[in-house]
Write an enzyme that holds these catalytic residues in place. Sequence first.
Site, PDB file in Angstrom:
ATOM      1  N   GLY A 195      46.306  32.975  10.325  1.00 42.65           N
ATOM      2  CA  GLY A 195      46.791  32.012   9.352  1.00 42.65           C
ATOM      3  C   GLY A 195      45.855  31.750   8.194  1.00 42.65           C
ATOM      4  N   GLU A 200      42.592  35.811  14.676  1.00 41.59           N
ATOM      5  CA  GLU A 200      43.542  36.903  14.448  1.00 41.59           C
ATOM      6  C   GLU A 200      44.056  36.930  13.006  1.00 41.59           C
ATOM      7  OE1 GLU A 200      45.596  36.708  18.865  1.00 41.59           O
ATOM      8  OE2 GLU A 200      46.471  35.500  17.270  1.00 41.59           O
ATOM      9  N   PRO A 201      43.193  37.189  12.042  1.00 40.17           N
ATOM     10  CA  PRO A 201      43.681  37.228  10.664  1.00 40.17           C
ATOM     11  C   PRO A 201      44.495  38.495  10.390  1.00 40.17           C
ATOM     12  CG  PRO A 201      41.362  37.821  10.735  1.00 40.17           C
ATOM     13  CD  PRO A 201      41.764  37.484  12.145  1.00 40.17           C
ATOM     14  N   ARG A 257      47.054  38.541   7.184  1.00 43.16           N
ATOM     15  CA  ARG A 257      47.159  38.427   5.724  1.00 43.16           C
ATOM     16  C   ARG A 257      45.792  38.494   5.039  1.00 43.16           C
ATOM     17  NH1 ARG A 257      51.300  35.396   3.568  1.00 43.16           N
ATOM     18  NH2 ARG A 257      51.491  34.458   5.631  1.00 43.16           N
ATOM     19  N   ARG A 283      59.521  38.052   0.722  1.00 47.79           N
ATOM     20  CA  ARG A 283      58.839  36.765   0.892  1.00 47.79           C
ATOM     21  C   ARG A 283      59.269  35.721  -0.141  1.00 47.79           C
ATOM     22  NH1 ARG A 283      54.033  36.052   0.244  1.00 47.79           N
ATOM     23  NH2 ARG A 283      53.836  34.362   1.758  1.00 47.79           N
ATOM     24  N   TYR A 315      60.645  32.656   1.693  1.00 46.90           N
ATOM     25  CA  TYR A 315      59.688  31.553   1.822  1.00 46.90           C
ATOM     26  C   TYR A 315      59.390  30.852   0.510  1.00 46.90           C
ATOM     27  CZ  TYR A 315      58.402  34.356   5.960  1.00 46.90           C
ATOM     28  OH  TYR A 315      58.391  35.092   7.107  1.00 46.90           O
ATOM     29  N   CYS A 322      72.203  43.686  -4.882  1.00 45.33           N
ATOM     30  CA  CYS A 322      73.410  42.930  -5.228  1.00 45.33           C
ATOM     31  C   CYS A 322      73.356  41.570  -4.566  1.00 45.33           C
ATOM     32  CB  CYS A 322      74.645  43.703  -4.799  1.00 45.33           C
ATOM     33  SG  CYS A 322      74.827  45.156  -5.797  1.00 45.33           S
ATOM     34  N   GLU A 323      72.486  40.710  -5.117  1.00 43.65           N
ATOM     35  CA  GLU A 323      72.199  39.442  -4.467  1.00 43.65           C
ATOM     36  C   GLU A 323      71.460  38.609  -5.513  1.00 43.65           C
ATOM     37  OE1 GLU A 323      72.422  39.076  -0.842  1.00 43.65           O
ATOM     38  OE2 GLU A 323      71.787  37.010  -1.105  1.00 43.65           O
ATOM     39  N   TYR A 331      52.937  41.550   4.876  1.00 41.13           N
ATOM     40  CA  TYR A 331      54.309  41.040   5.015  1.00 41.13           C
ATOM     41  C   TYR A 331      55.246  41.490   3.891  1.00 41.13           C
ATOM     42  CZ  TYR A 331      51.779  38.285   8.407  1.00 41.13           C
ATOM     43  OH  TYR A 331      50.970  37.925   9.438  1.00 41.13           O
TER      44      TYR A 331
HETATM   45  C1  PLP Z   1      51.359  35.960  12.474  1.00 44.47           C
HETATM   46  C2  PLP Z   1      50.298  35.770  13.465  1.00 44.47           C
HETATM   47  C3  PLP Z   1      48.969  36.043  13.137  1.00 44.47           C
HETATM   48  C4  PLP Z   1      48.539  36.487  11.771  1.00 44.47           C
HETATM   49  O1  PLP Z   1      48.841  35.540  10.807  1.00 44.47           O
HETATM   50  P1  PLP Z   1      48.227  35.668   9.321  1.00 44.47           P
HETATM   51  O2  PLP Z   1      48.829  34.527   8.600  1.00 44.47           O
HETATM   52  O3  PLP Z   1      48.664  36.989   8.790  1.00 44.47           O
HETATM   53  O4  PLP Z   1      46.748  35.600   9.451  1.00 44.47           O
HETATM   54  C5  PLP Z   1      48.012  35.892  14.109  1.00 44.47           C
HETATM   55  N1  PLP Z   1      48.353  35.497  15.363  1.00 44.47           N
HETATM   56  C6  PLP Z   1      49.626  35.228  15.712  1.00 44.47           C
HETATM   57  C7  PLP Z   1      49.916  34.796  17.097  1.00 44.47           C
HETATM   58  C8  PLP Z   1      50.633  35.355  14.788  1.00 44.47           C
HETATM   59  O5  PLP Z   1      51.891  35.068  15.142  1.00 44.47           O
END
Ligand code: PLP
Length: 471
Positions: free
Chosen positions: A279, A321-322, A324, A365, A369, A396-397, A426
């Site tokens: 995240g 867990e990055p 993005r 996206r 979003y 077509c949207e 993404y």
């Molecule tokens: C989506 C996700 C991530 C990666 O999220 P980013 O916003 O790309 O860093 C890491 N862990 C889990 C469990 C996720 O669902």
Amino acid sequence: MSRNAHPAGPRHGDVLPDAQPSQAPLDPNALDPAIWPASAQRRDGVLQLGGAPVTALVDEHGTPALFLDEDDLRARARAYTVACGDSSGIDVYYAGKAFLCTALARWIAEEGLGLDVCTGGELAVALAAGFPAQRIGVHGNNKSRTELTRAVAARVGHVVLDSFAEIDRLADIAATAGVQQRVLVRVTVGVEAHTHEFIATAHEDQKFGFSLRDGSAARAVAAVLAAPSLHLGGLHSHIGSQIFETAGFEVAAHRVISLAATIRDVHGVQVEEINLGGGLGIAYVAGDDPESPKQTLERLNGIVELECASVGLRAPTLSVEPGRAIVGPSAVTVYEVGTVKDVTLDGGHTRRYVSVDGGMSDNIRTALYDASYTCVLANRESAATPMLSRVVGKHCESGDVVVRDTWLPGDVRPGDLLAVAATGAYCRSMASNYNHVPRPPVVAVREAATQVLVRRETEDDLLRLDMGAPR
Ligand SMILES: *Cc1c(COP(=O)(O)O)cnc(C)c1O
């Protein structure tokens, strides 16, 4: 508008910015280094990536195409491992869902990171790349028996458990395979974080994980500890995406560590690892201000150490867990302009629609979003007065918008190239074949040489799945 805005977009629904940026940038040709890959610069007016002019890249690979600055990507991955070097034992897993192909998986392995996958397909790519299985984590709220069996057979490092049904399923599969599978228990902590805000409630209305509030998380831990074929490696929490501030992580860590203390008190077991998920945010538009990996990891580590100290726990390994933050800023999408159309709005204002040869099939996206992007004219510089423009696709949207509001030089015309920044995460991974549009390639660029990571899809590829009318 707020109906569309979601955690993976840059802003909360209730704090969406005014739909129109009020002021033209001083120079619409400028490349903000916070947003563009490290190698992005202009030479004779032409955008360069990885040492090559985009005009040459496009001559060779066509449009639309994603061009990925390999050195930039590796540097971002390395920034995490280097940051971990000085702080004790932090493990970094790249979240493959952001974008995954075998070449990228190899680079991630070479840079010393682990890899998260969340489907059988992502696992297949990781294994095809020869990614070390011990450094793979397997996510997902509905992993099938087949997916779990393959993960166990491959000897992945850990599986993140998400439901009681899955605990039984995995315990059974591991027992049959004669292995003890290391697992993390995914905890829903009631924190939803996003950009500069987070919401912390006891409310856990989502499909992922075991609720802390209703005691599910504690019962899941007990079930894991009771299963001889499972080994409790730790606890997992993931609170959102595109987060710039660590306050949400702080609340999440506090709640997860309270559970770790309970586990010690009730079961006499020390939790080895706390995974705070992904995240971490990136800059999409001017003013976005993410921290460096080093700052973020040091802060998260500090939070975990403090929280553990307060309940007298030995600090477990921290993992993150990055997705993005590693791949997002490294790639740009290059489109060719097909049409330019001015529409007069109520009040006499003009909106300029610039149509490009891709759209929601290569970048969903914005539609999904309300995401914001930065876009420049790439094949030349222009001193023409900037016009507030909307970059739209060819689908077509009417919701087929790539960049909702951007200031482009007033002389943008058919045949020009537009580059949209920070599309590494993404975009290709969420691409579709809507309107039977073949998906774009991903081409790595380094020292002016290109390497096609994922080739362009062809109409033959699309027709290959079409079995024809019965004869
Ligand atoms: C989506 C996700 C991530 C990666 O999220 P980013 O916003 O790309 O860093 C890491 N862990 C889990 C469990 C996720 O669902």
